[in-house]
Design a protein around this motif. Structure first.
Motif, short mmCIF file in Angstrom:
data_model
loop_
_atom_site.label_atom_id
_atom_site.label_comp_id
_atom_site.label_asym_id
_atom_site.label_seq_id
_atom_site.Cartn_x
_atom_site.Cartn_y
_atom_site.Cartn_z
N ILE A 112 11.88 2.02 -0.70
CA ILE A 112 13.27 1.75 -1.05
C ILE A 112 14.06 1.37 0.20
CG2 ILE A 112 13.25 3.32 -3.04
CD1 ILE A 112 14.96 5.25 -1.37
N GLU A 113 15.13 0.62 -0.04
CA GLU A 113 16.07 0.28 1.02
C GLU A 113 17.16 1.34 1.01
OE1 GLU A 113 15.78 -2.66 3.00
OE2 GLU A 113 13.87 -2.92 1.96
N ILE A 114 17.53 1.83 2.18
CA ILE A 114 18.60 2.81 2.32
C ILE A 114 19.65 2.21 3.23
CG2 ILE A 114 19.23 5.12 3.12
CD1 ILE A 114 16.26 5.91 2.54
N VAL A 115 20.91 2.28 2.79
CA VAL A 115 22.02 1.72 3.56
C VAL A 115 22.99 2.84 3.87
CG1 VAL A 115 23.90 0.04 3.58
CG2 VAL A 115 21.75 -0.52 2.41
N LEU A 116 23.35 2.98 5.15
CA LEU A 116 24.29 4.00 5.61
C LEU A 116 25.45 3.31 6.33
CD1 LEU A 116 21.72 6.39 7.35
CD2 LEU A 116 22.45 6.45 4.96
N THR A 117 26.68 3.77 6.06
CA THR A 117 27.83 3.23 6.78
C THR A 117 28.70 4.38 7.28
OG1 THR A 117 29.47 3.08 4.99
CG2 THR A 117 27.87 1.27 5.15
N GLY A 118 29.61 4.05 8.18
CA GLY A 118 30.56 5.02 8.70
C GLY A 118 30.89 4.74 10.15
N HIS A 119 31.52 5.70 10.80
CA HIS A 119 32.02 5.46 12.15
C HIS A 119 31.05 5.72 13.27
CE1 HIS A 119 36.50 5.96 10.84
NE2 HIS A 119 36.03 4.76 10.59
N LYS A 154 18.08 13.16 -4.80
CA LYS A 154 17.15 13.45 -5.91
C LYS A 154 16.75 12.16 -6.64
CE LYS A 154 18.65 14.94 -9.75
NZ LYS A 154 18.97 14.82 -11.03
N GLU A 155 17.72 11.32 -6.92
CA GLU A 155 17.44 10.06 -7.62
C GLU A 155 16.54 9.15 -6.79
OE1 GLU A 155 18.63 8.92 -10.94
OE2 GLU A 155 18.54 11.12 -10.89
N PHE A 198 16.50 13.98 4.62
CA PHE A 198 16.36 13.02 3.52
C PHE A 198 15.67 11.75 4.00
CE2 PHE A 198 18.18 9.13 1.71
CZ PHE A 198 17.57 9.17 0.46
N LEU A 199 16.14 11.21 5.13
CA LEU A 199 15.57 9.97 5.65
C LEU A 199 14.09 10.15 6.01
CD1 LEU A 199 18.53 8.79 7.91
CD2 LEU A 199 17.87 7.88 5.66
N ALA A 200 13.74 11.30 6.53
CA ALA A 200 12.34 11.56 6.90
C ALA A 200 11.43 11.63 5.68
CB ALA A 200 12.25 12.85 7.71
N ASN A 201 11.99 12.05 4.55
CA ASN A 201 11.18 12.25 3.34
C ASN A 201 11.40 11.21 2.25
OD1 ASN A 201 9.87 14.77 4.14
ND2 ASN A 201 11.95 15.57 4.13
#
Length: 171
Positions: A129-136, A89-90, A121-124
């Motif tokens: 903005i920059e989006i950063v995703l982390t994980g396995h 939302k933010e 979310f990524l599609a919309n």
């Protein structure tokens, strides 16, 4: 742009913190969220001191999912959902220049969030903005969206020798 740092090597959160610090130091507003992590990490204490970084709340302590009771898993799932929904939302209202979802792939892997929600979310998401995703273990579907993608591969880690995570180094 979309940044992905993933794998089983050490350094994913460190990369996310580093890019958050760089953005904040360049007068950009950063929203930093963490999944399946507690408030007791050194990176959180440091980032709390940086004016342009906003941290979403975390529980005081989080167990490994394999050690959680069913009730704890339910609470954790609800926390993950609330955090994701708040950040999404933010991001849409344009308050932040960067949104970071640290360990989101681990939340998805443990059924705390759905990959389809992240994909939607990524599609919309706003393109500015920059989006950063982390994980396995992100899916190929998500990896194909990345502008930046780095895989962390473990070669050696003290955990393999029975040494637990150390405060100030791993958290």
């Amino acid at each position: 742009m979309l940044h992905i740092y993933y794998g089983y090597g050490k350094g994913k959160t460190t990369c996310a913190v580093g890019i958050a610090m760089r953005a904040a130091g360049s007068d950009r507003k950063v929203l930093f969220s963490q999944f399946l992590k507690g408030n007791d990490s050194g990176e959180r204490r440091s980032m709390e001191l940086i004016p342009n970084i906003t941290l979403t709340p975390c529980p005081d302590h989080v167990k490994f999912v394999r050690d959680m009771t069913d009730e704890e898993k339910l609470q954790c799932r609800q926390h993950c959902r609330n955090t994701f929904e708040y950040c999404a939302k933010e991001a849409l209202v344009g308050k932040y220049n960067m949104v970071i979802f640290d360990e989101i792939f681990i939340a998805i892997e443990n059924n705390m969030l759905s990959e389809s929600e992240l994909f939607d979310f990524l599609a919309n998401a706003p393109k500015n903005i920059e989006i950063v995703l982390t994980g396995h273990n992100p899916s190929e579907k998500i990896l194909k969206l990345a502008d930046y993608c780095t895989e962390m591969r473990k070669v050696a880690h003290p955990y393999d020798r029975g040494i637990s995570a150390r405060k100030g180094i791993e958290f």
